[in-house]
Design a protein around this motif. Structure first.
Motif, short mmCIF file in Angstrom:
data_model
loop_
_atom_site.label_atom_id
_atom_site.label_comp_id
_atom_site.label_asym_id
_atom_site.label_seq_id
_atom_site.Cartn_x
_atom_site.Cartn_y
_atom_site.Cartn_z
N THR A 15 5.09 2.71 29.93
CA THR A 15 3.96 3.47 30.46
C THR A 15 2.68 2.76 30.04
OG1 THR A 15 5.22 5.51 30.22
CG2 THR A 15 2.86 5.73 30.52
N VAL A 16 1.84 2.46 31.00
CA VAL A 16 0.58 1.78 30.69
C VAL A 16 -0.56 2.64 31.22
CG1 VAL A 16 -0.79 -0.32 30.96
CG2 VAL A 16 1.71 -0.46 30.88
N ASN A 17 -1.40 3.08 30.31
CA ASN A 17 -2.55 3.94 30.67
C ASN A 17 -2.10 5.15 31.49
OD1 ASN A 17 -4.13 2.08 29.34
ND2 ASN A 17 -4.64 0.97 31.20
N THR B 61 -1.82 1.75 25.73
CA THR B 61 -3.16 2.04 26.23
C THR B 61 -4.01 0.80 26.06
OG1 THR B 61 -2.93 4.36 25.54
CG2 THR B 61 -5.15 3.60 26.07
N THR B 62 -4.61 0.36 27.15
CA THR B 62 -5.54 -0.76 27.09
C THR B 62 -6.95 -0.20 27.21
OG1 THR B 62 -5.65 -1.10 29.49
CG2 THR B 62 -3.83 -2.18 28.30
N VAL B 63 -7.94 -1.08 27.13
CA VAL B 63 -9.32 -0.59 27.19
C VAL B 63 -9.58 0.15 28.51
CG1 VAL B 63 -10.30 -2.73 28.16
CG2 VAL B 63 -11.72 -1.24 26.72
N GLU B 64 -8.87 -0.25 29.55
CA GLU B 64 -9.07 0.43 30.85
C GLU B 64 -8.61 1.88 30.79
OE1 GLU B 64 -7.58 -2.53 30.47
OE2 GLU B 64 -8.44 -3.98 31.88
N GLY B 65 -7.72 2.20 29.84
CA GLY B 65 -7.16 3.54 29.76
C GLY B 65 -7.79 4.41 28.69
N LEU B 66 -8.79 3.88 27.99
CA LEU B 66 -9.39 4.68 26.93
C LEU B 66 -10.15 5.88 27.48
CD1 LEU B 66 -10.82 2.09 24.37
CD2 LEU B 66 -8.77 3.53 24.15
N LEU C 203 -17.39 6.83 29.75
CA LEU C 203 -17.22 6.29 28.41
C LEU C 203 -16.73 7.40 27.49
CD1 LEU C 203 -20.45 4.10 27.98
CD2 LEU C 203 -18.19 3.42 28.80
N ASN C 204 -15.81 7.08 26.60
CA ASN C 204 -15.40 8.10 25.65
C ASN C 204 -16.38 8.11 24.46
OD1 ASN C 204 -14.64 6.10 23.83
ND2 ASN C 204 -12.45 6.28 24.27
N ASP C 205 -16.12 8.98 23.48
CA ASP C 205 -17.08 9.15 22.38
C ASP C 205 -17.28 7.85 21.60
OD1 ASP C 205 -17.33 11.73 23.15
OD2 ASP C 205 -16.05 12.56 21.55
N LEU C 206 -16.19 7.13 21.37
CA LEU C 206 -16.30 5.88 20.62
C LEU C 206 -17.08 4.84 21.43
CD1 LEU C 206 -15.47 4.21 18.14
CD2 LEU C 206 -13.33 3.64 19.35
N MET D 20 -11.81 -4.36 19.39
CA MET D 20 -12.48 -3.53 18.38
C MET D 20 -12.24 -2.05 18.70
SD MET D 20 -14.32 -5.18 16.05
CE MET D 20 -15.05 -6.81 15.78
N LEU D 21 -12.37 -1.69 19.96
CA LEU D 21 -12.19 -0.28 20.35
C LEU D 21 -10.76 0.17 20.09
CD1 LEU D 21 -14.19 -0.31 23.71
CD2 LEU D 21 -14.84 0.91 21.62
N ALA D 22 -9.79 -0.70 20.37
CA ALA D 22 -8.38 -0.34 20.13
C ALA D 22 -8.14 -0.14 18.64
CB ALA D 22 -7.46 -1.41 20.70
N THR D 23 -8.65 -1.08 17.84
CA THR D 23 -8.45 -0.97 16.39
C THR D 23 -9.14 0.27 15.84
OG1 THR D 23 -8.25 -3.36 16.17
CG2 THR D 23 -8.89 -2.14 14.19
N ALA D 24 -10.36 0.52 16.31
CA ALA D 24 -11.10 1.69 15.82
C ALA D 24 -10.44 2.99 16.27
CB ALA D 24 -12.54 1.63 16.31
N THR D 25 -9.90 3.00 17.47
CA THR D 25 -9.21 4.20 17.95
C THR D 25 -7.99 4.51 17.08
OG1 THR D 25 -9.93 3.78 20.22
CG2 THR D 25 -8.04 5.24 19.94
N ALA D 26 -7.23 3.47 16.75
CA ALA D 26 -6.06 3.68 15.88
C ALA D 26 -6.50 4.13 14.49
CB ALA D 26 -5.24 2.39 15.80
#
Ligand code: FES
Ligand code: FES
Length: 161
Positions: free
Chosen positions: A9-11, A80-85, A91-94, A113-119
């Motif tokens: 499953t992707v995004n 989840t890639t950046v396209e699925g954030l 834009l999401n909160d981050l 950076m966004l992926a790492t920060a989300t995790a």
């Protein structure tokens, strides 16, 4: 080379594909699914530009290097890639915090950076500045603008409380 059938499953979308075992997850996302927001820099696990989010079974969401994984290893995973954030195209909160703090310059490192920060925020919703710095220490910004990135992540954490 023999291909392997994978399903993941992707995004939020189910994806089925037949892939060569040597195809990296980064190349699969970029070339096969055209999700080019996942960037490729060093291609050997150092820069973090290719970082995406992966959940597998009951395991929590983790930030993984898409250049160090083969697509076959993501069989059955939820990515989840950046396209699925921000599925709604907003834009999401981050991401808003990155915008507010001017936390991107050329933007090449930003998806990672966004992926790492989300995790990080999923695992630790109230990180200290040092914990943020530690978490993003594997994501290299070639523009050297780490101060606003740390501020943005702390701001997002603060607003998420
Ligand atoms: S491209 Fe994957 S860590 Fe640099
Ligand atoms: S904003 Fe330029 S590499 Fe990060």
């Amino acid at each position: 080379m023999a291909e392997h059938a994978i399903g993941l499953t992707v995004n939020g979308q189910a994806v089925s594909a037949s892939v060569e075992p040597r195809l990296t997850l980064a190349d699969f996302l970029r070339q096969r699914l055209r999700l080019t927001g996942t960037h490729v820099g060093c291609e050997h696990g150092v820069c973090g530009a290719c970082t995406v989010l992966m959940a597998d079974g009951d395991n929590p969401v983790q930030a993984v290097r898409a250049c160090l994984m083969f697509a076959v290893q993501a069989d059955g995973a939820r990515l989840t890639t950046v396209e699925g954030l921000s599925p709604e195209g907003e834009l999401n909160d981050l991401q808003r915090a990155f915008q507010r703090h001017h936390a991107l310059q050329c933007g090449f490192c930003t998806p990672g950076m966004l992926a790492t920060a989300t995790a990080l925020l999923a695992a630790n919703p109230r990180p200290s500045a040092d914990e943020v710095r530690e978490a993003i220490s594997g994501n290299l910004c070639r523009c050297t603008g780490y101060v606003p990135i740390v501020e943005a992540i702390l701001d997002a954490a603060e607003r998420g409380r």
